[in-house]
Every structure is written in structure tokens, then in C-alpha cells.
Design a protein around this motif. Structure first.
Motif, PDB file in Angstrom:
ATOM      1  N   ALA A 192       0.823  -1.225   0.000  1.00 49.60           N
ATOM      2  CA  ALA A 192       0.000   0.000   0.000  1.00 49.60           C
ATOM      3  C   ALA A 192       0.849   1.264   0.000  1.00 49.60           C
ATOM      4  CB  ALA A 192      -0.922   0.000   1.214  1.00 49.60           C
ATOM      5  N   THR A 193       2.158   1.119  -0.075  1.00 48.86           N
ATOM      6  CA  THR A 193       3.052   2.273  -0.055  1.00 48.86           C
ATOM      7  C   THR A 193       3.573   2.553  -1.457  1.00 48.86           C
ATOM      8  OG1 THR A 193       3.739   1.738   2.200  1.00 48.86           O
ATOM      9  CG2 THR A 193       5.170   3.217   0.954  1.00 48.86           C
ATOM     10  N   PRO A 194       3.314   3.729  -2.003  1.00 46.87           N
ATOM     11  CA  PRO A 194       3.875   4.066  -3.310  1.00 46.87           C
ATOM     12  C   PRO A 194       5.404   3.948  -3.293  1.00 46.87           C
ATOM     13  CG  PRO A 194       2.210   5.666  -2.671  1.00 46.87           C
ATOM     14  CD  PRO A 194       2.454   4.792  -1.478  1.00 46.87           C
ATOM     15  N   GLU A 195       5.958   3.612  -4.437  1.00 44.95           N
ATOM     16  CA  GLU A 195       7.395   3.316  -4.529  1.00 44.95           C
ATOM     17  C   GLU A 195       8.264   4.426  -3.960  1.00 44.95           C
ATOM     18  OE1 GLU A 195      10.568   1.612  -7.828  1.00 44.95           O
ATOM     19  OE2 GLU A 195       8.651   2.404  -8.501  1.00 44.95           O
ATOM     20  N   HIS A 196       7.902   5.677  -4.210  1.00 42.94           N
ATOM     21  CA  HIS A 196       8.744   6.790  -3.757  1.00 42.94           C
ATOM     22  C   HIS A 196       8.708   6.979  -2.235  1.00 42.94           C
ATOM     23  CE1 HIS A 196       4.816   8.802  -4.096  1.00 42.94           C
ATOM     24  NE2 HIS A 196       5.301   9.728  -3.270  1.00 42.94           N
ATOM     25  N   LEU A 197       7.781   6.275  -1.547  1.00 40.13           N
ATOM     26  CA  LEU A 197       7.690   6.384  -0.091  1.00 40.13           C
ATOM     27  C   LEU A 197       8.157   5.117   0.642  1.00 40.13           C
ATOM     28  CD1 LEU A 197       4.193   8.114   0.253  1.00 40.13           C
ATOM     29  CD2 LEU A 197       6.455   9.181   0.497  1.00 40.13           C
ATOM     30  N   LEU A 198       8.601   4.104  -0.103  1.00 38.36           N
ATOM     31  CA  LEU A 198       8.942   2.829   0.522  1.00 38.36           C
ATOM     32  C   LEU A 198      10.047   2.950   1.565  1.00 38.36           C
ATOM     33  CD1 LEU A 198       8.702   0.128  -2.282  1.00 38.36           C
ATOM     34  CD2 LEU A 198       7.488   0.166  -0.101  1.00 38.36           C
ATOM     35  N   GLU A 199      11.032   3.792   1.299  1.00 39.96           N
ATOM     36  CA  GLU A 199      12.151   3.925   2.246  1.00 39.96           C
ATOM     37  C   GLU A 199      11.686   4.442   3.606  1.00 39.96           C
ATOM     38  OE1 GLU A 199      15.364   2.947   2.242  1.00 39.96           O
ATOM     39  OE2 GLU A 199      14.774   1.887   0.426  1.00 39.96           O
ATOM     40  N   SER A 200      10.616   5.219   3.605  1.00 37.63           N
ATOM     41  CA  SER A 200      10.128   5.780   4.872  1.00 37.63           C
ATOM     42  C   SER A 200       9.152   4.851   5.590  1.00 37.63           C
ATOM     43  CB  SER A 200       9.458   7.139   4.621  1.00 37.63           C
ATOM     44  OG  SER A 200       8.273   6.963   3.847  1.00 37.63           O
ATOM     45  N   ASN A 201       8.820   3.719   4.983  1.00 39.41           N
ATOM     46  CA  ASN A 201       7.906   2.766   5.618  1.00 39.41           C
ATOM     47  C   ASN A 201       8.707   1.909   6.598  1.00 39.41           C
ATOM     48  OD1 ASN A 201       6.286   0.525   6.275  1.00 39.41           O
ATOM     49  ND2 ASN A 201       5.161   0.696   4.362  1.00 39.41           N
ATOM     50  N   PRO A 202       8.409   1.985   7.885  1.00 38.54           N
ATOM     51  CA  PRO A 202       9.201   1.251   8.886  1.00 38.54           C
ATOM     52  C   PRO A 202       8.873  -0.243   8.964  1.00 38.54           C
ATOM     53  CG  PRO A 202       7.416   2.401   9.967  1.00 38.54           C
ATOM     54  CD  PRO A 202       7.343   2.790   8.505  1.00 38.54           C
ATOM     55  N   ASN A 203       7.833  -0.681   8.279  1.00 40.16           N
ATOM     56  CA  ASN A 203       7.403  -2.080   8.365  1.00 40.16           C
ATOM     57  C   ASN A 203       8.245  -2.949   7.442  1.00 40.16           C
ATOM     58  OD1 ASN A 203       5.057  -1.670  10.133  1.00 40.16           O
ATOM     59  ND2 ASN A 203       4.343  -0.425   8.422  1.00 40.16           N
ATOM     60  N   ARG A 204       9.042  -3.817   8.035  1.00 36.42           N
ATOM     61  CA  ARG A 204       9.925  -4.691   7.283  1.00 36.42           C
ATOM     62  C   ARG A 204       9.459  -6.137   7.429  1.00 36.42           C
ATOM     63  NH1 ARG A 204      11.213  -0.448   5.358  1.00 36.42           N
ATOM     64  NH2 ARG A 204      13.177   0.638   5.615  1.00 36.42           N
ATOM     65  N   VAL A 205       9.481  -6.861   6.325  1.00 36.38           N
ATOM     66  CA  VAL A 205       9.106  -8.271   6.312  1.00 36.38           C
ATOM     67  C   VAL A 205      10.345  -9.094   6.628  1.00 36.38           C
ATOM     68  CG1 VAL A 205       8.181 -10.140   4.876  1.00 36.38           C
ATOM     69  CG2 VAL A 205       7.258  -7.818   4.655  1.00 36.38           C
ATOM     70  N   ASN A 206      10.180 -10.083   7.472  1.00 37.29           N
ATOM     71  CA  ASN A 206      11.285 -10.942   7.897  1.00 37.29           C
ATOM     72  C   ASN A 206      11.861 -11.695   6.704  1.00 37.29           C
ATOM     73  OD1 ASN A 206      13.019 -12.827   9.044  1.00 37.29           O
ATOM     74  ND2 ASN A 206      11.572 -13.495  10.609  1.00 37.29           N
ATOM     75  N   GLU A 207      13.089 -11.365   6.321  1.00 37.70           N
ATOM     76  CA  GLU A 207      13.722 -11.990   5.157  1.00 37.70           C
ATOM     77  C   GLU A 207      14.024 -13.465   5.386  1.00 37.70           C
ATOM     78  OE1 GLU A 207      17.036  -9.744   3.704  1.00 37.70           O
ATOM     79  OE2 GLU A 207      15.845  -7.913   3.516  1.00 37.70           O
ATOM     80  N   ARG A 208      14.040 -13.904   6.623  1.00 37.26           N
ATOM     81  CA  ARG A 208      14.295 -15.307   6.938  1.00 37.26           C
ATOM     82  C   ARG A 208      13.020 -16.142   6.951  1.00 37.26           C
ATOM     83  NH1 ARG A 208      15.816 -16.814  11.679  1.00 37.26           N
ATOM     84  NH2 ARG A 208      16.512 -18.786  10.821  1.00 37.26           N
ATOM     85  N   LEU A 209      11.880 -15.503   6.733  1.00 41.28           N
ATOM     86  CA  LEU A 209      10.613 -16.228   6.865  1.00 41.28           C
ATOM     87  C   LEU A 209      10.506 -17.436   5.934  1.00 41.28           C
ATOM     88  CD1 LEU A 209       8.058 -16.397   8.514  1.00 41.28           C
ATOM     89  CD2 LEU A 209       6.986 -14.773   6.944  1.00 41.28           C
ATOM     90  N   PRO A 210      10.913 -17.365   4.656  1.00 40.81           N
ATOM     91  CA  PRO A 210      10.834 -18.580   3.830  1.00 40.81           C
ATOM     92  C   PRO A 210      11.620 -19.747   4.435  1.00 40.81           C
ATOM     93  CG  PRO A 210      11.166 -16.682   2.427  1.00 40.81           C
ATOM     94  CD  PRO A 210      11.333 -16.205   3.844  1.00 40.81           C
ATOM     95  N   GLU A 211      12.798 -19.458   4.954  1.00 43.25           N
ATOM     96  CA  GLU A 211      13.617 -20.494   5.577  1.00 43.25           C
ATOM     97  C   GLU A 211      12.942 -21.048   6.837  1.00 43.25           C
ATOM     98  OE1 GLU A 211      17.889 -20.755   7.943  1.00 43.25           O
ATOM     99  OE2 GLU A 211      17.511 -19.059   6.614  1.00 43.25           O
ATOM    100  N   ILE A 212      12.360 -20.163   7.626  1.00 45.17           N
ATOM    101  CA  ILE A 212      11.645 -20.588   8.833  1.00 45.17           C
ATOM    102  C   ILE A 212      10.469 -21.490   8.464  1.00 45.17           C
ATOM    103  CG2 ILE A 212      10.193 -19.754  10.736  1.00 45.17           C
ATOM    104  CD1 ILE A 212      12.050 -17.223  10.754  1.00 45.17           C
ATOM    105  N   LEU A 213       9.744 -21.125   7.415  1.00 42.41           N
ATOM    106  CA  LEU A 213       8.604 -21.928   6.968  1.00 42.41           C
ATOM    107  C   LEU A 213       9.071 -23.290   6.463  1.00 42.41           C
ATOM    108  CD1 LEU A 213       6.449 -19.217   5.146  1.00 42.41           C
ATOM    109  CD2 LEU A 213       6.292 -19.989   7.517  1.00 42.41           C
ATOM    110  N   GLU A 214      10.181 -23.311   5.732  1.00 45.33           N
ATOM    111  CA  GLU A 214      10.720 -24.581   5.241  1.00 45.33           C
ATOM    112  C   GLU A 214      11.083 -25.501   6.400  1.00 45.33           C
ATOM    113  OE1 GLU A 214      13.993 -23.647   2.671  1.00 45.33           O
ATOM    114  OE2 GLU A 214      12.698 -22.660   1.200  1.00 45.33           O
ATOM    115  N   GLN A 215      11.709 -24.937   7.422  1.00 44.83           N
ATOM    116  CA  GLN A 215      12.085 -25.746   8.585  1.00 44.83           C
ATOM    117  C   GLN A 215      10.848 -26.322   9.270  1.00 44.83           C
ATOM    118  OE1 GLN A 215      14.391 -22.953  10.878  1.00 44.83           O
ATOM    119  NE2 GLN A 215      16.212 -23.179   9.581  1.00 44.83           N
ATOM    120  N   GLU A 216       9.800 -25.521   9.358  1.00 47.65           N
ATOM    121  CA  GLU A 216       8.558 -25.989   9.983  1.00 47.65           C
ATOM    122  C   GLU A 216       7.893 -27.064   9.122  1.00 47.65           C
ATOM    123  OE1 GLU A 216       5.939 -25.792  13.311  1.00 47.65           O
ATOM    124  OE2 GLU A 216       7.984 -25.105  12.967  1.00 47.65           O
TER     125      GLU A 216
END
Length: 193
Positions: free
Chosen positions: A73-97
Motif C-alpha cells: 500500500a506504499t507508493p514506490e517513492h515512499l517505501l524507504e520511509s515505511n518502517p514495516n519490514r518483512v522478515n527476510e528469513r521467513l521462507p527459511e523458517i517456513l521450510e524448517q517448519e
């Protein structure tokens, strides 16, 4: 502050930063599907109970889905100011589960009919919405920047939900309803094959 703003009464809604778009914009459609998936996961969690060992991973997934929605929901020019970060390790965590649960339930070499006890049935429902979310996200990526991470998460998530549903059914003593064979036109015309 009132919950209703009346701002969407004419078919438009807002993105982060005040940008207005039509309600069928692919970003809104994608986020709506992710929101639906998140709700299904909430239903699953309510059926599993508060002390179930899957509560932490499902909570982590739900939190990351909200972060994905925020990023989309954040336009590209505002992405840097969006503090919400997705866990980059989540695919690996899901694979382990997935591997851990599959190790408990055993591999599945057949198609099964969705169903079983309520939690398993809702896990199957969530799995189908995860697949639809993945399709919407792929379509979104044709027009707007979309991190590969998001697609990986949804792809692994649908697999996780499948093995969870299967594990829950088997753990509750439900027999799997297996689909042993698909009929195709060729098989119908050549029954000896």
C-alpha cells in the motif's frame, strides 16, 4: 475519531501517503486477498487453542502478512520511509517448519480431499487463499515493484498450511480421503491403459 470516513463511497480508496486509487486497483485487490488470508489464519488459531505449539509460527506469519500489506500500500517513492519490514528469513523458517511437521506425519504421495476436523478444514481453506494471494501478487508484480521475498513466503506458506492440515487430521484420528486416480479424456477412451 469515527471508523467510517465516507471517503470510499465513490469507488476510491487511499494508499499510504494519501494517494487515491480505484477500489479494484491491483494493489487493493492483492491486499484484500492478503487480509482475507490473515483472517483465515486467525480462524485457524482460534480452533487450535491458545497453548497449541503452532501459535507462535502462525502469529509470526500473520504479523508479516500485515507488513506485506503495508509495503504494497506504499507508493514506490515512499517505501524507504515505511518502517514495516518483512522478515527476510521467513521462507527459511517456513521450510524448517514444513520439514519438522512432515517428519512427524510422513510424506504424502497422493492428493487428498480437504476436510477433517475443524482446524484442518480451516487450514485447507487458508491454503487456497494463500494460493490465490500468490496469484494476485504475481499479477501485481507485472505493474508495480514487488519483492521476490513476498512470493517465496506465500509459496512456502501454502505448503506449510497443507502439511499442518494433514498433521492435524491424522493427529485427530481422521482417515485421509485420498484421490487415487484422475480420469482424463484419454483414459476414458482407452480404459486398458
Amino acid at each position: 475519531m469515527k471508523i467510517y470516513t465516507k471517503g470510499g463511497d465513490k469507488g476510491k480508496t487511499g494508499l499510504r501517503g494519501g494517494v487515491r486509487v480505484e477500489k479494484d486497483d491491483i494493489r487493493i485487490e492483492t491486499n484484500g486477498t492478503l487480509d482475507e488470508l490473515n483472517s483465515w489464519l486467525g480462524i485457524v488459531r482460534s480452533f487450535l487453542g491458545p497453548d497449541h505449539p503452532w501459535q507462535p509460527i502462525l502469529t509470526e506469519i500473520q504479523q508479516n502478512l500485515i507488513r506485506m500489506i503495508s509495503r504494497i500500500a506504499t507508493p514506490e517513492h515512499l517505501l524507504e520511509s515505511n518502517p514495516n519490514r518483512v522478515n527476510e528469513r521467513l521462507p527459511e523458517i517456513l521450510e524448517q517448519e514444513i520439514d519438522r511437521i512432515t517428519g512427524q506425519s510422513g510424506p504424502c504421495a497422493h492428493f487428498i480431499l480437504p476436510g477433517g476436523p475443524p482446524a484442518a478444514a480451516f487450514l485447507h481453506g487458508a491454503r487456497t487463499v494463500a494460493r490465490r494471494s500468490e496469484r494476485r501478487l504475481y499479477t501485481l508484480g507485472k505493474s508495480y515493484p514487488c519483492p521476490d521475498l513476498f512470493l517465496k513466503i506465500l509459496n512456502r506458506l501454502s505448503d506449510l498450511l497443507f502439511v499442518m492440515a494433514r498433521h492435524e487430521s491424522l493427529g485427530q484420528g481422521y482417515a485421509e480421503e485420498q484421490i487415487h486416480r484422475f480420469s482424463t479424456r484419454r483414459e476414458k477412451n482407452n480404459p486398458g491403459r
